[in-house]
Design an enzyme around this catalytic site. Sequence first.
Site, mmCIF file in Angstrom:
data_model
loop_
_atom_site.group_PDB
_atom_site.id
_atom_site.type_symbol
_atom_site.label_atom_id
_atom_site.label_comp_id
_atom_site.label_asym_id
_atom_site.label_seq_id
_atom_site.Cartn_x
_atom_site.Cartn_y
_atom_site.Cartn_z
ATOM 1 N N LYS A 201 0.867 -1.176 0.000
ATOM 2 C CA LYS A 201 0.000 0.000 0.000
ATOM 3 C C LYS A 201 0.913 1.239 0.000
ATOM 4 C CE LYS A 201 -3.766 2.431 0.760
ATOM 5 N NZ LYS A 201 -4.690 2.587 -0.383
ATOM 6 N N ARG A 292 24.639 -1.000 9.466
ATOM 7 C CA ARG A 292 25.932 -0.297 9.424
ATOM 8 C C ARG A 292 25.858 0.961 10.296
ATOM 9 N NH1 ARG A 292 23.037 1.378 4.742
ATOM 10 N NH2 ARG A 292 22.558 3.608 4.885
HETATM 11 C C1 MV4 Z 1 7.393 3.810 0.500
HETATM 12 C C2 MV4 Z 1 6.792 5.078 0.403
HETATM 13 C C3 MV4 Z 1 5.427 5.149 0.548
HETATM 14 N N1 MV4 Z 1 4.720 4.022 0.754
HETATM 15 N N2 MV4 Z 1 6.634 2.727 0.711
HETATM 16 C C4 MV4 Z 1 11.815 5.156 -0.769
HETATM 17 C C5 MV4 Z 1 13.110 4.428 -0.634
HETATM 18 C C6 MV4 Z 1 12.820 3.104 -0.058
HETATM 19 N N3 MV4 Z 1 13.635 2.872 1.087
HETATM 20 C C7 MV4 Z 1 11.353 3.132 0.287
HETATM 21 N N4 MV4 Z 1 10.843 4.405 -0.095
HETATM 22 C C8 MV4 Z 1 9.519 4.700 0.087
HETATM 23 N N5 MV4 Z 1 8.718 3.639 0.362
HETATM 24 C C9 MV4 Z 1 5.318 2.850 0.830
HETATM 25 N N6 MV4 Z 1 4.588 1.746 0.997
HETATM 26 C C10 MV4 Z 1 7.611 6.187 0.169
HETATM 27 C C11 MV4 Z 1 8.971 6.002 -0.017
HETATM 28 C C12 MV4 Z 1 9.719 7.193 -0.313
HETATM 29 C C13 MV4 Z 1 10.639 7.701 0.574
HETATM 30 C C14 MV4 Z 1 10.931 7.063 1.776
HETATM 31 C C15 MV4 Z 1 11.847 7.575 2.652
HETATM 32 C C16 MV4 Z 1 12.482 8.750 2.333
HETATM 33 C C17 MV4 Z 1 12.250 9.402 1.149
HETATM 34 C C18 MV4 Z 1 11.331 8.877 0.256
HETATM 35 C C19 MV4 Z 1 11.078 9.559 -0.931
HETATM 36 C C20 MV4 Z 1 10.162 9.048 -1.798
HETATM 37 C C21 MV4 Z 1 9.496 7.871 -1.491
#
Ligand code: MV4
Length: 451
Positions: A201, A292
Site C-alpha cells: 500500500k 551499518r
Molecule cells: C514507500 C513510500 C510510501 N509508501 N513505501 C523510498 C526508498 C525506499 N527505502 C522506500 N521508499 C519509500 N517507500 C510505501 N509503501 C515512500 C517512499 C519514499 C521515501 C521514503 C523515505 C524517504 C524518502 C522517500 C522519498 C520518496 C518515497
Amino acid sequence: MFSKVLVANRGEIAVRIIRACRELGIETVAVYSQGDADALHPRLADESVCIGPAQSADSYLKVTHLISAAEVSGCDAVHPGYGFLAENADFAGMIEEAGLTFIGPTPDNISKMGNKSLAKETMRAANVPVIPGSKKDIESVDEARKLADSYAYPVLMKAAAGGGGKGMRLARDRKELETGYKMAKAEAKAAFGDDRLYLEKYIEKPRHIEIQIIGDKHGKVVHLGERECSIQRRHQKLIEESPSPAVNAELRKKMGAAAVSAAAAIGYQSAGTVEFLLDQSGKFYFMEMNTRIQVEHPVTEMVSGYDLLKEQIRVAAGEKLTIRRDLIKPSGHSIECRINAEDPDQDFMPTPGRIAFLHLPGGPGVRVDSHIFADYVIPPYYDSLIAKVISWGQTRTEAIVRMRRALEEFYTEGIKTTVPFHLRVLDDSEFIKGNLHTGFIPEMAEREKAK
Ligand code: MV4
C-alpha cells in the site's frame, strides 16, 4: 580490546573511525587508492597501505586487497564504515574466516536484512508493524492486480533485493500497475540481477523516521532515540535531525520498543538503524534496517552524549554494553547538513577539483566532520560528500539559527557546494515549522516559485 584496526573506507567516515580508534588507544591502518594518495585519511592514520587504482571497483571494493592489507600490517579487526563493503555479508564472513574481527554485525544479521521482503516477513513474525502488502514475492501481473485491488490503490511495487528507492514503481490504477510491474521487474533485474518484487500500500507524504540501536554480543539491545530524515532528494538524504519534530515521548517509546524487538529478533550485534515510515495519522511501519553505522549518526551523538563509533568498536571487541536506556538523558536538538561538492544550480552536478581556499565553521554548538583541507583536490571517482556540518542547540530554533550561522561561515573557492541550497531549506517556512515529509524538496521548489 583490539590493538590495530584496518579502516576499510575513505573520506570523512575513515577520518571519523581513525578518531574513535585514537581515543580508544587503538592503532589504525588506512587503505587508500591511487586517487587518494594525497587524501587526509592515510595521513591521519598510524600506517597506510595502497590497495589499487582510483576506481572503487579496483581498490575499496577489492576484498582480497583489503584482507592482504590487514594481514601484512598485523591488524586484528576491520571497520568497513558505510557504503562500499559495509553491508556485504560475504565480506563480513571472509574477514572472520581470515581470523580478523569485522566491526559490524554478523554475516547472518546482514543477510537477514539484505533481502527487503524477507526482512519484512521476519519483522511481521516479530510483531513489528510493517506496511500492509504482499506476504511473499509476486509471481505475475495477475497476482499483482488482485493484491492491488485488495489493498486499494495507490500501491508501490518494490524490488526484494532493493532498498534506497531503486526498482520501485508507483501505481495509482490498474493501467499503471501493468506498466509499473514490467518496469520495476526490468529495473530490479538490471540493478540487482534479481527481479523478485513485492507490493505495498502506498503511504502518502510519510515522514522517514529511523531509530538508532546498538546491540552487544551478550544479547542486549538498546535504542538511542530517533532521527528525522525526511529531507531527501532522489533518495539521497540532505538534512537529518534529532529529535524529530513529529515524535513525542509516547511515540518514541513505541518506535524504540519496535526497533529493539526488530534487532533482538535477529540477534543483532553492532550499531544499526531501523527505518520507519510515519504516516499522517501517526501510525508507523517498519521499512528496512541498515546494518551499518550511518552518515547521520552524529545528530544522535550530539543529543545522547554517546560516541557511537567507540561504542560500536567496544561491542565488536566483545565488551558488554554500558549504555542503559534508563540512563540516556537526551538533551537539546541537533541538525546535520550534508555538504556535497555539487552545483545546486546545475541539477546537483558533481564539481570535483581543487579547493583553492577553505574556511570551515566552528564556534558554540557547531561540529564539522570532514576530510577536506585547503588545496585538497576532490577526486571525481567517489561520493561527492565533502563535509557534514552538525549543529546543536537547547531548542530546535537555536539549532537552526546556529546551522544558518555556521553555513554562512562555510567558505570554499574553486568548487561549488550545496551550502546555498541548505540555506534555502533553513529559510523555508514549512521547514521552520517542522512540517516535513518525503516530498518536501519538490514542494519547497513550488513554494519558491510562488514567491
Ligand atoms: C514507500 C513510500 C510510501 N509508501 N513505501 C523510498 C526508498 C525506499 N527505502 C522506500 N521508499 C519509500 N517507500 C510505501 N509503501 C515512500 C517512499 C519514499 C521515501 C521514503 C523515505 C524517504 C524518502 C522517500 C522519498 C520518496 C518515497
